[in-house]
Design a protein around this motif. Structure first.
Motif, PDB file in Angstrom:
ATOM      1  N   GLY A 163       0.904  -0.838   0.058  1.00 43.03           N
ATOM      2  CA  GLY A 163      -0.221  -0.027   0.020  1.00 43.03           C
ATOM      3  C   GLY A 163       0.654   1.487   0.058  1.00 43.03           C
ATOM      4  N   PHE A 164       1.449   1.161   0.633  1.00 45.93           N
ATOM      5  CA  PHE A 164       2.869   2.469   0.640  1.00 45.93           C
ATOM      6  C   PHE A 164       3.116   2.620  -0.653  1.00 45.93           C
ATOM      7  N   LEU A 165       3.480   1.518  -0.927  1.00 50.00           N
ATOM      8  CA  LEU A 165       4.377   1.671  -2.114  1.00 50.00           C
ATOM      9  C   LEU A 165       3.143   2.091  -3.673  1.00 50.00           C
ATOM     10  N   HIS A 166       2.153   1.444  -2.524  1.00 47.73           N
ATOM     11  CA  HIS A 166       1.104   1.962  -4.167  1.00 47.73           C
ATOM     12  C   HIS A 166       1.088   3.820  -3.933  1.00 47.73           C
ATOM     13  N   HIS A 167       0.817   4.467  -3.223  1.00 45.44           N
ATOM     14  CA  HIS A 167       0.668   5.285  -2.670  1.00 45.44           C
ATOM     15  C   HIS A 167       2.118   6.292  -2.892  1.00 45.44           C
ATOM     16  N   GLY A 168       3.002   6.346  -3.849  1.00 43.12           N
ATOM     17  CA  GLY A 168       4.097   6.558  -4.612  1.00 43.12           C
ATOM     18  C   GLY A 168       5.594   6.905  -3.439  1.00 43.12           C
ATOM     19  N   GLY A 169       5.594   5.654  -2.540  1.00 44.99           N
ATOM     20  CA  GLY A 169       6.137   6.069  -1.124  1.00 44.99           C
ATOM     21  C   GLY A 169       7.196   4.969  -1.315  1.00 44.99           C
ATOM     22  N   THR A 170       8.388   5.372  -0.940  1.00 43.34           N
ATOM     23  CA  THR A 170      10.074   4.738  -1.151  1.00 43.34           C
ATOM     24  C   THR A 170      10.247   3.785   0.062  1.00 43.34           C
ATOM     25  N   TRP A 171      10.338   2.801  -1.029  1.00 41.46           N
ATOM     26  CA  TRP A 171      10.844   2.215  -0.141  1.00 41.46           C
ATOM     27  C   TRP A 171      12.948   1.141   0.488  1.00 41.46           C
ATOM     28  N   ILE A 172      13.468   2.058   1.437  1.00 41.90           N
ATOM     29  CA  ILE A 172      15.207   1.606   0.682  1.00 41.90           C
ATOM     30  C   ILE A 172      15.297   0.401   2.035  1.00 41.90           C
ATOM     31  N   ASN A 173      15.971  -0.661   1.488  1.00 42.50           N
ATOM     32  CA  ASN A 173      16.362  -1.922   2.588  1.00 42.50           C
ATOM     33  C   ASN A 173      17.956  -1.915   2.994  1.00 42.50           C
ATOM     34  N   GLU A 174      17.854  -0.613   3.459  1.00 36.51           N
ATOM     35  CA  GLU A 174      19.797  -0.300   4.060  1.00 36.51           C
ATOM     36  C   GLU A 174      19.569   0.396   5.555  1.00 36.51           C
ATOM     37  N   ASP A 175      20.519   0.285   6.158  1.00 36.66           N
ATOM     38  CA  ASP A 175      20.822   0.879   7.502  1.00 36.66           C
ATOM     39  C   ASP A 175      19.932   2.582   7.137  1.00 36.66           C
ATOM     40  N   PHE A 176      19.429   2.864   8.133  1.00 38.08           N
ATOM     41  CA  PHE A 176      19.771   4.764   7.721  1.00 38.08           C
ATOM     42  C   PHE A 176      20.559   4.888   8.490  1.00 38.08           C
ATOM     43  N   ASP A 177      20.876   6.301   7.376  1.00 38.43           N
ATOM     44  CA  ASP A 177      21.868   7.524   8.028  1.00 38.43           C
ATOM     45  C   ASP A 177      21.280   8.565   7.840  1.00 38.43           C
ATOM     46  N   ARG A 178      21.301   9.092   9.445  1.00 40.76           N
ATOM     47  CA  ARG A 178      20.929  10.456   9.124  1.00 40.76           C
ATOM     48  C   ARG A 178      21.062  11.392   8.675  1.00 40.76           C
ATOM     49  N   SER A 179      22.293  11.472   7.673  1.00 42.82           N
ATOM     50  CA  SER A 179      22.502  12.229   6.143  1.00 42.82           C
ATOM     51  C   SER A 179      22.102  12.420   5.436  1.00 42.82           C
ATOM     52  N   LYS A 180      21.175  11.391   4.677  1.00 40.22           N
ATOM     53  CA  LYS A 180      20.822  10.621   4.358  1.00 40.22           C
ATOM     54  C   LYS A 180      19.101  11.102   3.983  1.00 40.22           C
ATOM     55  N   SER A 181      18.230  11.857   5.587  1.00 46.20           N
ATOM     56  CA  SER A 181      16.964  12.219   5.658  1.00 46.20           C
ATOM     57  C   SER A 181      16.314  13.543   5.413  1.00 46.20           C
ATOM     58  N   ALA A 182      15.257  13.092   4.810  1.00 48.90           N
ATOM     59  CA  ALA A 182      14.869  14.630   3.805  1.00 48.90           C
ATOM     60  C   ALA A 182      13.392  15.039   4.743  1.00 48.90           C
ATOM     61  N   GLY A 183      12.951  15.986   5.553  1.00 52.33           N
ATOM     62  CA  GLY A 183      12.310  16.620   6.052  1.00 52.33           C
ATOM     63  C   GLY A 183      12.115  16.185   7.649  1.00 52.33           C
ATOM     64  N   LEU A 184      10.919  16.150   8.082  1.00 57.21           N
ATOM     65  CA  LEU A 184      10.927  15.477   9.424  1.00 57.21           C
ATOM     66  C   LEU A 184      11.506  14.168   9.330  1.00 57.21           C
ATOM     67  N   LEU A 185      12.546  13.713  10.813  1.00 60.61           N
ATOM     68  CA  LEU A 185      12.880  12.360  10.371  1.00 60.61           C
ATOM     69  C   LEU A 185      11.630  11.579  11.885  1.00 60.61           C
ATOM     70  N   ILE A 186      11.012  10.608  11.348  1.00 56.64           N
ATOM     71  CA  ILE A 186      10.307   9.540  12.627  1.00 56.64           C
ATOM     72  C   ILE A 186      10.830   7.846  12.399  1.00 56.64           C
ATOM     73  N   TYR A 187      11.283   8.518  13.920  1.00 52.42           N
ATOM     74  CA  TYR A 187      11.822   7.074  13.928  1.00 52.42           C
ATOM     75  C   TYR A 187      11.208   5.654  14.938  1.00 52.42           C
ATOM     76  N   THR A 188      10.792   4.808  14.386  1.00 52.04           N
ATOM     77  CA  THR A 188       9.946   3.739  14.171  1.00 52.04           C
ATOM     78  C   THR A 188      10.467   2.398  14.589  1.00 52.04           C
ATOM     79  N   SER A 189      12.167   2.538  15.632  1.00 47.58           N
ATOM     80  CA  SER A 189      12.311   1.274  15.556  1.00 47.58           C
ATOM     81  C   SER A 189      12.373   0.534  16.365  1.00 47.58           C
ATOM     82  N   GLY A 190      11.972  -0.108  16.956  1.00 49.78           N
ATOM     83  CA  GLY A 190      11.136  -0.984  17.397  1.00 49.78           C
ATOM     84  C   GLY A 190      12.298  -1.127  18.218  1.00 49.78           C
ATOM     85  N   ALA A 191      12.699  -1.887  18.465  1.00 49.82           N
ATOM     86  CA  ALA A 191      13.428  -2.745  19.896  1.00 49.82           C
ATOM     87  C   ALA A 191      15.500  -2.391  19.751  1.00 49.82           C
TER      88      ALA A 191
END
Length: 346
Positions: A163-191
């Motif tokens: 559904g996320f991809l259907h609505h135009g989202g971008t999903w990247i399967n790699e470790d997050f790098d803060r320098s790559k963030s755009a706009g508001l950063l939302i952490y949902t990193s669980g454990a």
């Protein structure tokens, strides 16, 4: 429209991303696919009304989640063609004797006035238990809650990602790098929130669930969720296949290797609740469930351009769909059903 970057593609991150992308925003989710993500190992019981927890803010969150589920599932399955495995066969809550049954029934039934989505609520005597669940022991009476349901966590995550991809989202399967963030950063990193360096403190429990099959010629399906004695549950995985759980171990370890001790404990419980059946192992599942202070999730800003949603623990699957809807509304400055002051307690 705004830009958002989400660090963590578990059920909470995927739900927030889906609802934000659906609202027309530019959203990127980073997820590295850590083993032990709680979503895949969870039983996915949607029946918050039977809980004995007294925290009103927690209860508002999970009951809003249960109320939203039918509409949410219908919409996302229609958009994506991906089945979430959501079904409502009710929930059967067992009690050790008739005295406790009466107290349990009164407690559960009293919640119906404010939660009509519970459906019918009635007592089930021992002799009637097997009519409802043929494999289950008839040692205990119960209370049946018609609106109780379950969801397959892994399939729900697939649907949310689609559904996320259907609505135009971008999903990247790699470790997050803060320098790559755009706009508001939302952490949902669980454990794995320990890596992000922000309060609130997020710890985690290691939970194990035993999957097994009942070896009988007659195939039984569409059984209710069973809330057994203590913190034990049984859910159907398919015809004659079930999961029983769960263990809770607060730990700093990220190991996802099942323990022999918990395997023996859970298999013993399976034999206790299914005493007339031959049980065959399928596997053991291990999940790492995040929790915050007082086992209350944190949902809110931690600094001007950083937002955190974490600590959902064992209620992640119940709460995450509505959490995504509410966070998207909140960030859009729209009216929300939940008051986020109740969950941003730093």
């Amino acid at each position: 429209m705004s830009a958002y970057t989400i660090a963590g593609g578990g059920i909470a991150g995927a739900s927030i991303g889906y609802h934000l992308a659906k609202a027309g925003h530019t959203v990127t989710i980073y997820d590295r696919g850590d083993t032990g993500q709680a979503t895949a190992a969870s039983a996915g019981i949607i029946c918050p009304w039977v809980s004995q927890k007294r925290n009103k803010n927690w209860y508002r969150l999970v009951t809003a989640g249960a109320r939203y589920y039918p509409e949410f599932v219908k919409t996302i399955e229609a958009e994506t063609g991906v089945s979430t495995g959501y079904k409502r066969e009710g929930a059967l809550c067992l009690f050790k004797d008739d005295t406790v049954l009466e107290k349990g029934y009164n407690r559960i039934y009293s919640k119906k006035e404010n939660a009509p989505e519970m459906g019918e609520v009635y007592k089930v005597q021992r002799e009637d238990v097997k009519n409802m669940h043929p494999h289950l022991t008839d040692l205990y009476p119960g209370v049946y809650v018609e609106g109780g349901g379950q969801i397959e966590g892994a399939n729900l995550l697939k649907a949310l990602k689609a559904g996320f991809l259907h609505h135009g989202g971008t999903w990247i399967n790699e470790d997050f790098d803060r320098s790559k963030s755009a706009g508001l950063l939302i952490y949902t990193s669980g454990a794995w929130a320990i890596e992000q360096g922000y309060q609130p403190e997020i710890r985690h429990q290691r939970s194990e669930v035993f999957h097994f099959e009942v070896k009988e010629t007659v195939k039984i399906s569409d059984t209710p969720v069973v809330m057994a004695l203590g913190p034990i549950y049984l859910v159907e995985l398919g015809a004659n296949q079930y999961a029983i759980g769960t263990t809770h171990e607060v730990t700093e370890s990220f190991s996802t290797e099942p323990s022999q001790e918990n395997y023996e404990y859970l298999k013993g419980l399976a034999q206790r609740y299914f005493p007339d059946s031959e049980i065959e192992d399928i596997n053991m599942m291990v999940g790492l469930k995040p929790f915050a202070r007082d086992y209350m999730p944190y949902i809110g800003y931690v600094e001007d351009n950083v937002f955190v949603a974490n600590g959902l623990g064992s209620t992640g699957l119940t709460a995450s769909p509505v959490l995504g809807r509410e966070v998207a509304k909140f960030l859009n400055n729209e009216e929300t059903e939940l008051n986020f002051d109740d969950y941003s307690y730093l």
